[in-house]
Design an enzyme around this catalytic site. Structure first.
Site, PDB file in Angstrom:
ATOM      1  N   PHE A 188      -8.389  -3.958 -17.454  1.00 34.45           N
ATOM      2  CA  PHE A 188      -8.451  -5.279 -18.094  1.00 34.45           C
ATOM      3  C   PHE A 188      -7.923  -5.225 -19.529  1.00 34.45           C
ATOM      4  O   PHE A 188      -8.487  -5.826 -20.452  1.00 34.45           O
ATOM      5  CB  PHE A 188      -9.897  -5.811 -18.088  1.00 34.45           C
ATOM      6  CG  PHE A 188     -10.445  -6.045 -16.705  1.00 34.45           C
ATOM      7  CD1 PHE A 188      -9.998  -7.108 -15.937  1.00 34.45           C
ATOM      8  CD2 PHE A 188     -11.405  -5.193 -16.166  1.00 34.45           C
ATOM      9  CE1 PHE A 188     -10.512  -7.330 -14.665  1.00 34.45           C
ATOM     10  CE2 PHE A 188     -11.912  -5.408 -14.895  1.00 34.45           C
ATOM     11  CZ  PHE A 188     -11.459  -6.474 -14.141  1.00 34.45           C
ATOM     12  N   CYS A 232       0.833  -1.204   0.000  1.00 33.01           N
ATOM     13  CA  CYS A 232       0.000   0.000   0.000  1.00 33.01           C
ATOM     14  C   CYS A 232       0.859   1.241   0.000  1.00 33.01           C
ATOM     15  O   CYS A 232       1.779   1.364   0.803  1.00 33.01           O
ATOM     16  CB  CYS A 232      -0.934   0.010   1.206  1.00 33.01           C
ATOM     17  SG  CYS A 232      -1.982   1.473   1.295  1.00 33.01           S
TER      18      CYS A 232
END
Length: 282
Positions: A258, A113
């Site tokens: 994607f 993160c």
């Protein structure tokens, strides 16, 4: 310091190449007269190698520095330097007094993160550049050219090819040419390395860098860093989060997820896409 290591595999008694993850301490000081003694800024987990670009990119994307001129010097420190080895400690000397109070951390920043605990979301948003800037029509890229960049990134991830355990990020220009690729166990680290390595170019208002290709998903921190660098396109092989989509829309960034050579999902920024195929080169 190597970024891969050989480990034995208990299930089949063979060896496997594993990506290395180690802590990096970042210390800071000032080159001015009567400057305070150096202090620890933060500690982060990362894949060793390209550490200076990693720190430069993080400093820039966090809004601590405006460019390389704000850094008097940056180098590895520690005893291992005497053996001509890099270390797990970086010393940044700023060329002027900079308030870094809100960025200092006592605990370790995970490689998973890039935002957690470093500073507030509002503070990061306040530092974003003018969001009204958009590309001109002559610079617009086609969705076909952008989706083709996904395979180009995969072909250039040398550490991933060996380990299968890290992320890659690539810069590309308005001709859909890949300019540079960086890798790290953390996706946000890979982007910081990439931005840090191109900081002098990015600081120029007329630079030809269009955007980035990401090997994984897109979270808030990836869009925030791209926006700080003034980029207009993000092409990801994975999915975006809801806040990443919202921020990309707010910043006028064209966000694709994607992405594959034959298709991709367009989430934001259709207004800066071209109907004509762009010259492609990776």
């Amino acid at each position: 310091m190597s970024n891969t290591s050989e480990y034995s595999v208990a299930t089949n008694q063979t060896s496997d190449c594993i990506v290395v993850e180690e802590p990096l301490e970042v210390w800071f000081g000032y080159s001015v007269i009567n400057a305070p003694v150096p202090e620890l800024l933060y500690t982060t987990m990362r894949t060793p190698g390209d550490d200076i670009n990693l720190v430069l990119g993080w400093l820039f994307c966090s809004g601590i520095i405006q460019g390389v001129s704000d850094v008097f010097s940056i180098n590895h420190t520690g005893a291992e330097r005497l053996k001509l080895q890099t270390t797990n400690r970086i010393m940044v000397t700023f060329s002027k007094m900079i308030d870094v109070t809100q960025y200092k951390r006592a605990d370790v920043v995970s490689s998973a993160c890039g935002v957690c605990g470093q500073q507030s979301i509002d503070s990061l948003l306040e530092k974003l550049p003018d969001r009204t800037q958009t590309t001109t029509k002559r610079h617009n890229l086609s969705i076909q050219s952008l989706s083709m960049l996904a395979s180009g990134l995969s072909e250039r991830q040398t550490i991933f090819e060996q380990t299968g355990g890290n992320h890659g990020v690539a810069l590309f220009d308005y001709q859909a040419h890949m300019l540079d690729v960086r890798e790290d166990v953390g996706r946000h680290n890979a982007l910081d390395k990439l931005i840090g390595a191109s900081l002098k170019t990015i600081a120029k208002s007329n630079h030809d860098i269009a955007g980035v290709v990401l090997s994984g998903r897109v979270g808030f921190e990836m869009v925030q860093k791209a926006a700080m660098a003034g980029l207009h396109y993000i092409v990801a092989l994975g999915a975006p989060s809801s806040i990443a989509i919202d921020l990309a829309k707010d910043c006028g960034i064209c966000l694709l997820g994607f992405a594959k050579p034959e298709r991709c999902n367009l989430y934001t920024g259709g207004h800066i896409l071209s109907d004509q195929p762009t010259h492609q080169g990776v």
